[in-house]
Design a protein around this motif. Structure first.
Motif, PDB file in Angstrom:
ATOM      1  N   THR A  68       0.924  -0.860   0.076  1.00 24.13           N
ATOM      2  CA  THR A  68      -0.048   0.159   0.095  1.00 24.13           C
ATOM      3  C   THR A  68       1.066   1.554  -0.286  1.00 24.13           C
ATOM      4  N   ALA A  69       0.396   2.025  -0.592  1.00 25.68           N
ATOM      5  CA  ALA A  69       0.695   3.952  -0.449  1.00 25.68           C
ATOM      6  C   ALA A  69      -0.225   4.317   0.832  1.00 25.68           C
ATOM      7  N   LEU A  70       0.697   5.365   1.395  1.00 27.46           N
ATOM      8  CA  LEU A  70       0.112   5.812   2.810  1.00 27.46           C
ATOM      9  C   LEU A  70      -0.234   7.109   2.472  1.00 27.46           C
ATOM     10  N   SER A  71      -0.997   8.056   2.678  1.00 26.98           N
ATOM     11  CA  SER A  71      -1.637   9.632   3.198  1.00 26.98           C
ATOM     12  C   SER A  71      -0.347   9.479   3.948  1.00 26.98           C
ATOM     13  N   THR A  72      -0.187  11.059   4.156  1.00 24.06           N
ATOM     14  CA  THR A  72       1.060  11.945   4.569  1.00 24.06           C
ATOM     15  C   THR A  72       0.320  11.805   6.140  1.00 24.06           C
ATOM     16  N   ALA A  73      -0.309  11.388   6.330  1.00 20.62           N
ATOM     17  CA  ALA A  73      -1.155  11.520   7.732  1.00 20.62           C
ATOM     18  C   ALA A  73      -0.592  10.370   7.802  1.00 20.62           C
ATOM     19  N   LEU A  74      -0.246   9.347   7.757  1.00 21.23           N
ATOM     20  CA  LEU A  74       0.315   7.486   8.199  1.00 21.23           C
ATOM     21  C   LEU A  74       1.882   7.502   7.713  1.00 21.23           C
ATOM     22  N   TYR A  75       2.128   8.404   6.258  1.00 21.51           N
ATOM     23  CA  TYR A  75       3.324   7.860   6.027  1.00 21.51           C
ATOM     24  C   TYR A  75       4.756   8.643   6.794  1.00 21.51           C
ATOM     25  N   ASN A  76       4.584   9.481   7.581  1.00 21.18           N
ATOM     26  CA  ASN A  76       5.103  10.428   8.467  1.00 21.18           C
ATOM     27  C   ASN A  76       6.047  10.629   8.055  1.00 21.18           C
ATOM     28  N   ASP A  77       7.184  11.353   6.666  1.00 23.14           N
ATOM     29  CA  ASP A  77       8.007  10.961   6.258  1.00 23.14           C
ATOM     30  C   ASP A  77       9.163  10.548   5.757  1.00 23.14           C
ATOM     31  N   GLY A  78       8.202   8.507   6.099  1.00 25.37           N
ATOM     32  CA  GLY A  78       9.355   7.864   5.315  1.00 25.37           C
ATOM     33  C   GLY A  78       9.512   6.794   6.186  1.00 25.37           C
ATOM     34  N   GLU A  79       8.927   7.607   7.675  1.00 30.47           N
ATOM     35  CA  GLU A  79       9.156   6.170   9.146  1.00 30.47           C
ATOM     36  C   GLU A  79       8.657   5.407   8.919  1.00 30.47           C
ATOM     37  N   ALA A  80       7.028   5.212   8.340  1.00 38.34           N
ATOM     38  CA  ALA A  80       6.248   4.775   8.390  1.00 38.34           C
ATOM     39  C   ALA A  80       6.627   3.491   7.317  1.00 38.34           C
ATOM     40  N   CYS A  81       7.643   3.104   6.152  1.00 39.14           N
ATOM     41  CA  CYS A  81       7.447   2.578   5.462  1.00 39.14           C
ATOM     42  C   CYS A  81       8.619   1.381   6.232  1.00 39.14           C
ATOM     43  N   VAL A 179      17.449  -1.059   3.952  1.00 37.54           N
ATOM     44  CA  VAL A 179      16.968  -1.547   4.683  1.00 37.54           C
ATOM     45  C   VAL A 179      15.862  -2.295   4.433  1.00 37.54           C
ATOM     46  N   TYR A 180      15.152  -3.374   4.098  1.00 37.30           N
ATOM     47  CA  TYR A 180      13.970  -4.282   4.001  1.00 37.30           C
ATOM     48  C   TYR A 180      13.726  -5.667   4.580  1.00 37.30           C
ATOM     49  N   ASN A 181      13.036  -6.085   4.494  1.00 36.22           N
ATOM     50  CA  ASN A 181      12.682  -7.307   4.540  1.00 36.22           C
ATOM     51  C   ASN A 181      13.000  -7.684   6.366  1.00 36.22           C
ATOM     52  N   VAL A 182      12.250  -6.329   6.970  1.00 39.84           N
ATOM     53  CA  VAL A 182      12.213  -6.654   8.170  1.00 39.84           C
ATOM     54  C   VAL A 182      11.125  -7.017   9.188  1.00 39.84           C
ATOM     55  N   ALA A 183      10.895  -7.518   9.582  1.00 41.13           N
ATOM     56  CA  ALA A 183       9.741  -8.044  10.341  1.00 41.13           C
ATOM     57  C   ALA A 183       9.349  -7.522  11.864  1.00 41.13           C
ATOM     58  N   GLY A 184       9.005  -8.288  12.530  1.00 46.75           N
ATOM     59  CA  GLY A 184       8.463  -7.919  13.064  1.00 46.75           C
ATOM     60  C   GLY A 184       7.466  -6.362  13.393  1.00 46.75           C
ATOM     61  N   ALA A 185       8.039  -4.865  13.355  1.00 48.71           N
ATOM     62  CA  ALA A 185       7.806  -3.420  13.952  1.00 48.71           C
ATOM     63  C   ALA A 185       7.499  -3.607  12.152  1.00 48.71           C
ATOM     64  N   GLY A 186       8.669  -3.598  11.752  1.00 46.54           N
ATOM     65  CA  GLY A 186       9.086  -3.489  10.222  1.00 46.54           C
ATOM     66  C   GLY A 186       9.619  -2.088   9.824  1.00 46.54           C
ATOM     67  N   ASP A 187       9.237  -1.589  10.429  1.00 46.18           N
ATOM     68  CA  ASP A 187       9.245   0.278  10.182  1.00 46.18           C
ATOM     69  C   ASP A 187      11.239   0.798  10.835  1.00 46.18           C
ATOM     70  N   VAL A 188      11.103   0.434  10.561  1.00 45.38           N
ATOM     71  CA  VAL A 188      13.315   0.821  10.939  1.00 45.38           C
ATOM     72  C   VAL A 188      13.119   2.572  11.163  1.00 45.38           C
ATOM     73  N   LYS A 189      13.739   2.588  12.830  1.00 42.42           N
ATOM     74  CA  LYS A 189      13.808   3.437  13.517  1.00 42.42           C
ATOM     75  C   LYS A 189      14.945   4.693  13.105  1.00 42.42           C
ATOM     76  N   ALA A 190      16.148   3.960  13.478  1.00 43.11           N
ATOM     77  CA  ALA A 190      17.607   3.359  13.744  1.00 43.11           C
ATOM     78  C   ALA A 190      18.248   2.884  13.019  1.00 43.11           C
ATOM     79  N   GLY A 208      12.788   6.991   2.578  1.00 42.93           N
ATOM     80  CA  GLY A 208      11.994   5.708   2.777  1.00 42.93           C
ATOM     81  C   GLY A 208      12.714   5.014   3.402  1.00 42.93           C
ATOM     82  N   GLN A 209      13.974   3.609   3.381  1.00 39.99           N
ATOM     83  CA  GLN A 209      14.493   3.094   4.289  1.00 39.99           C
ATOM     84  C   GLN A 209      16.239   2.875   3.948  1.00 39.99           C
ATOM     85  N   ASN A 210      16.872   3.848   3.110  1.00 44.85           N
ATOM     86  CA  ASN A 210      17.563   4.109   2.581  1.00 44.85           C
ATOM     87  C   ASN A 210      18.377   5.033   3.256  1.00 44.85           C
ATOM     88  N   TRP A 211      19.253   4.478   3.742  1.00 41.38           N
ATOM     89  CA  TRP A 211      20.452   4.662   5.393  1.00 41.38           C
ATOM     90  C   TRP A 211      21.617   4.919   4.449  1.00 41.38           C
TER      91      TRP A 211
END
Length: 256
Positions: A68-81, A179-190, A208-211
């Motif tokens: 899914t794609a997320l609206s601004t309110a859910l996407y949170n500047d890519g933190e929800a990826c 960083v991808y294919n992350v289980a658990g919460a899925g969205d990477v914080k650090a 997104g999930q490019n660090w």
């Protein structure tokens, strides 16, 4: 006319790919919330490939059509990826089908601030909105002609195959890691990286999930990565990339 409102577009980025074999499974959930849902693309799912989270071919990377794609309110500047959501249609007897789908956030649904939320600005803040792949949309509705439906959603823990993937990009002066294919919460914080001859270096979210790190002394060293997800859990993958790693390669680490 109605369908034209719902085929939203996606930013593109080219990414290298790998496949996985081992299964990681977890199953906790959050409380239900309400939003709306549309779809983009067709039943092939080709138009959902790539996108604002930096993922590439979603089939090869393990996400498939469950996206899914997320609206601004859910996407949170890519933190929800990478976050996973369970979504079901509700409160619409004409269009709702029974059951739910579980999808991973892989893209951004851009706002259209020239139009009001009720007339074309479906992903405008503060509106919570999911723009699903067409195959996911038709699983929760009786017909794709529904166009837009009210939904209930909740965060769920991600099920992924194999370990966390690290795709290394950049040059001798800077390194970017998808960083991808992350289980658990899925969205990477650090994310942090450590060379065999250096200490841990925090990486910054580029998009997104490019660090990203500007540390240019990591070539010729084996690399370890530390990943922390939004629920505060951390997993380290020691020496996941050998000393002879090259830009453009992808390596598989440990999993939550």
């Amino acid at each position: 006319m109605a369908l034209q409102l719902f085929h939203l577009f996606s930013p593109l980025v080219l990414v290298l790919l790998v496949t996985t074999t081992v299964v990681a499974v977890v199953a906790t959930t959050d409380q239900w919330d309400t939003a709306f849902a549309t779809f983009y693309g067709d039943m092939s799912g080709k138009e959902t490939m790539q996108g604002a989270c930096g993922y590439g071919n979603l089939f090869d990377e393990g996400y498939g059509l469950q996206t899914t794609a997320l609206s601004t309110a859910l996407y949170n500047d890519g933190e929800a990826c990478g976050a996973c959501f369970e979504i079901q249609c509700f409160n619409d007897t004409r269009w709702c089908a029974p059951g739910s789908v579980t999808v991973t956030a892989t893209n951004f649904c851009p706002p259209n601030l020239t139009k009001p939320s009720a007339d074309g600005g479906l992903c405008n803040p503060p509106r919570k909105h999911f723009d699903l792949s067409m195959p996911m949309f038709v699983k929760i509705t009786k017909d794709f002609h529904a166009g837009i439906v009210p939904v209930q959603f909740r965060r769920v823990t991600c099920w992924k195959k194999g370990g966390i993937k690290f795709e290394i990009k950049g040059n001798p002066f800077w390194m970017q890691v998808l960083v991808y294919n992350v289980a658990g919460a899925g969205d990477v914080k650090a994310v942090s990286v450590k060379g065999s001859g250096t200490g841990w270096t925090p990486m910054s979210r580029n998009w997104g999930q490019n660090w990203l790190t500007s540390t240019g002394k990591l070539q010729g060293q084996s690399l370890s990565f530390s990943v922390t997800t939004s629920d505060g859990r951390t997993v380290q993958s020691p020496d996941v990339a050998p000393a002879n790693w090259q830009f453009g390669q992808t390596f598989e680490g440990k999993q939550f």
